[in-house]
Design a protein around this motif. Structure first.
Motif, PDB file in Angstrom:
ATOM      1  N   GLU A  57       0.828  -1.197   0.000  1.00 24.74           N
ATOM      2  CA  GLU A  57       0.000   0.000   0.000  1.00 24.74           C
ATOM      3  C   GLU A  57       0.870   1.259   0.000  1.00 24.74           C
ATOM      4  OE1 GLU A  57      -3.802   1.862   2.367  1.00 24.74           O
ATOM      5  OE2 GLU A  57      -3.222  -0.219   2.705  1.00 24.74           O
ATOM      6  N   ILE A  58       1.945   1.246   0.782  1.00 30.97           N
ATOM      7  CA  ILE A  58       2.866   2.390   0.805  1.00 30.97           C
ATOM      8  C   ILE A  58       3.496   2.582  -0.568  1.00 30.97           C
ATOM      9  CG2 ILE A  58       5.080   3.207   1.733  1.00 30.97           C
ATOM     10  CD1 ILE A  58       4.231   1.984   4.424  1.00 30.97           C
ATOM     11  N   LYS A  59       3.881   1.481  -1.205  1.00 26.30           N
ATOM     12  CA  LYS A  59       4.469   1.564  -2.548  1.00 26.30           C
ATOM     13  C   LYS A  59       3.467   2.144  -3.540  1.00 26.30           C
ATOM     14  CE  LYS A  59       6.817  -1.179  -6.114  1.00 26.30           C
ATOM     15  NZ  LYS A  59       6.547  -0.177  -7.086  1.00 26.30           N
ATOM     16  N   SER A  60       2.210   1.715  -3.446  1.00 26.71           N
ATOM     17  CA  SER A  60       1.173   2.216  -4.343  1.00 26.71           C
ATOM     18  C   SER A  60       0.988   3.723  -4.184  1.00 26.71           C
ATOM     19  CB  SER A  60      -0.141   1.487  -4.062  1.00 26.71           C
ATOM     20  OG  SER A  60      -1.193   2.073  -4.769  1.00 26.71           O
ATOM     21  N   VAL A  61       0.928   4.189  -2.951  1.00 25.21           N
ATOM     22  CA  VAL A  61       0.779   5.629  -2.697  1.00 25.21           C
ATOM     23  C   VAL A  61       2.017   6.365  -3.181  1.00 25.21           C
ATOM     24  CG1 VAL A  61       0.613   7.372  -0.878  1.00 25.21           C
ATOM     25  CG2 VAL A  61      -0.846   5.362  -0.804  1.00 25.21           C
ATOM     26  N   SER A  62       3.176   5.786  -2.928  1.00 24.83           N
ATOM     27  CA  SER A  62       4.424   6.403  -3.373  1.00 24.83           C
ATOM     28  C   SER A  62       4.470   6.511  -4.900  1.00 24.83           C
ATOM     29  CB  SER A  62       5.614   5.591  -2.859  1.00 24.83           C
ATOM     30  OG  SER A  62       6.818   6.146  -3.306  1.00 24.83           O
ATOM     31  N   ASP A  63       4.030   5.434  -5.589  1.00 22.69           N
ATOM     32  CA  ASP A  63       4.005   5.463  -7.054  1.00 22.69           C
ATOM     33  C   ASP A  63       3.070   6.548  -7.574  1.00 22.69           C
ATOM     34  OD1 ASP A  63       5.795   3.372  -7.050  1.00 22.69           O
ATOM     35  OD2 ASP A  63       4.306   1.834  -7.579  1.00 22.69           O
ATOM     36  N   LYS A  64       1.899   6.679  -6.925  1.00 20.32           N
ATOM     37  CA  LYS A  64       0.953   7.728  -7.325  1.00 20.32           C
ATOM     38  C   LYS A  64       1.561   9.103  -7.103  1.00 20.32           C
ATOM     39  CE  LYS A  64      -3.226   5.091  -6.398  1.00 20.32           C
ATOM     40  NZ  LYS A  64      -4.382   4.936  -5.499  1.00 20.32           N
ATOM     41  N   ALA A 104       5.858  11.337   6.841  1.00 22.08           N
ATOM     42  CA  ALA A 104       4.877  11.998   5.986  1.00 22.08           C
ATOM     43  C   ALA A 104       4.202  11.010   5.042  1.00 22.08           C
ATOM     44  CB  ALA A 104       5.539  13.123   5.199  1.00 22.08           C
ATOM     45  N   LEU A 105       4.962  10.116   4.429  1.00 22.02           N
ATOM     46  CA  LEU A 105       4.388   9.156   3.487  1.00 22.02           C
ATOM     47  C   LEU A 105       3.447   8.194   4.210  1.00 22.02           C
ATOM     48  CD1 LEU A 105       4.198   8.033   0.659  1.00 22.02           C
ATOM     49  CD2 LEU A 105       6.208   6.648   1.125  1.00 22.02           C
ATOM     50  N   LEU A 106       3.849   7.725   5.383  1.00 22.95           N
ATOM     51  CA  LEU A 106       2.990   6.826   6.157  1.00 22.95           C
ATOM     52  C   LEU A 106       1.706   7.544   6.574  1.00 22.95           C
ATOM     53  CD1 LEU A 106       2.502   4.123   7.483  1.00 22.95           C
ATOM     54  CD2 LEU A 106       3.793   4.918   9.447  1.00 22.95           C
ATOM     55  N   PRO A 150      -8.242   7.931   1.421  1.00 22.84           N
ATOM     56  CA  PRO A 150      -9.500   7.179   1.377  1.00 22.84           C
ATOM     57  C   PRO A 150      -9.220   5.717   0.999  1.00 22.84           C
ATOM     58  CG  PRO A 150      -9.664   9.192   0.088  1.00 22.84           C
ATOM     59  CD  PRO A 150      -8.228   9.039   0.500  1.00 22.84           C
ATOM     60  N   GLY A 151      -9.769   4.787   1.781  1.00 20.88           N
ATOM     61  CA  GLY A 151      -9.539   3.371   1.519  1.00 20.88           C
ATOM     62  C   GLY A 151      -8.183   2.876   1.956  1.00 20.88           C
ATOM     63  N   GLY A 152      -7.411   3.724   2.644  1.00 21.91           N
ATOM     64  CA  GLY A 152      -6.069   3.334   3.111  1.00 21.91           C
ATOM     65  C   GLY A 152      -6.158   2.468   4.353  1.00 21.91           C
ATOM     66  N   ALA A 153      -5.016   2.119   4.901  1.00 24.91           N
ATOM     67  CA  ALA A 153      -4.948   1.231   6.067  1.00 24.91           C
ATOM     68  C   ALA A 153      -5.662   1.819   7.274  1.00 24.91           C
ATOM     69  CB  ALA A 153      -3.484   0.930   6.421  1.00 24.91           C
TER      70      ALA A 153
END
Length: 147
Positions: free
Chosen positions: A95-102, A132-134, A141-144
């Motif tokens: 999930e962190i990687k996905s947010v980071s990629d976005k 900050a990323l965490l 929305p829909g995150g952990a």
């Protein structure tokens, strides 16, 4: 008032499905033997039979039957069963990687000039620091951290 634990147990009734129990420390060998279960192991109550017996699931012995429920005692669940509220590290990492990629895709778009103004406003509003990323993942929305 001299025996509040006994009174509470008598008023409470039999074990309920889903409760965590173990064979009491006062029992050397439970009715029916240990099977694959060992002293101190915890089990989940599966069924309380009308005749008074209890069917349990130990991690090492499923469908273990105890004909004498007085040999059992309620206890806290094993730590592994309490961790269901936690997100597995592998899932959180994905999930962190996905947010980071976005986020990186947004930076690339900003670098192309098409959204430079939006990106600078987002950076200014974003909290600084190593978490900050965490924080962004948990607040998304829909995150952990979404419920």
């Amino acid at each position: 008032q001299a025996q509040p634990e006994l009174f509470a147990a008598l008023c409470r009734g039999p074990f309920r499905a889903g409760e965590t129990v173990r064979v009491g420390s006062h029992v050397a060998v439970p009715d029916g033997g240990w099977g694959f279960a060992r002293p101190g192991d915890t089990a989940t109550v599966i069924e309380y039979a009308r005749g008074g017996g209890v069917t349990l699931n130990f991690s090492s012995h499923e469908a273990w039957y105890c004909g004498r429920p007085e040999q059992l005692e309620l206890c806290a669940p094993a730590p592994s069963t309490m961790s269901s509220a936690w997100v597995a590290w592998a899932d959180l990492k994905d999930e962190i990687k996905s947010v980071s990629d976005k986020k990186n895709a947004g930076k690339k778009k900003a670098a192309d000039g098409s959204a430079a103004q939006d990106a600078s406003a987002a950076r200014a509003a974003a909290p600084a620091g190593p978490l900050a990323l965490l924080r962004e993942v948990l607040e998304a929305p829909g995150g952990a951290g979404a419920s």
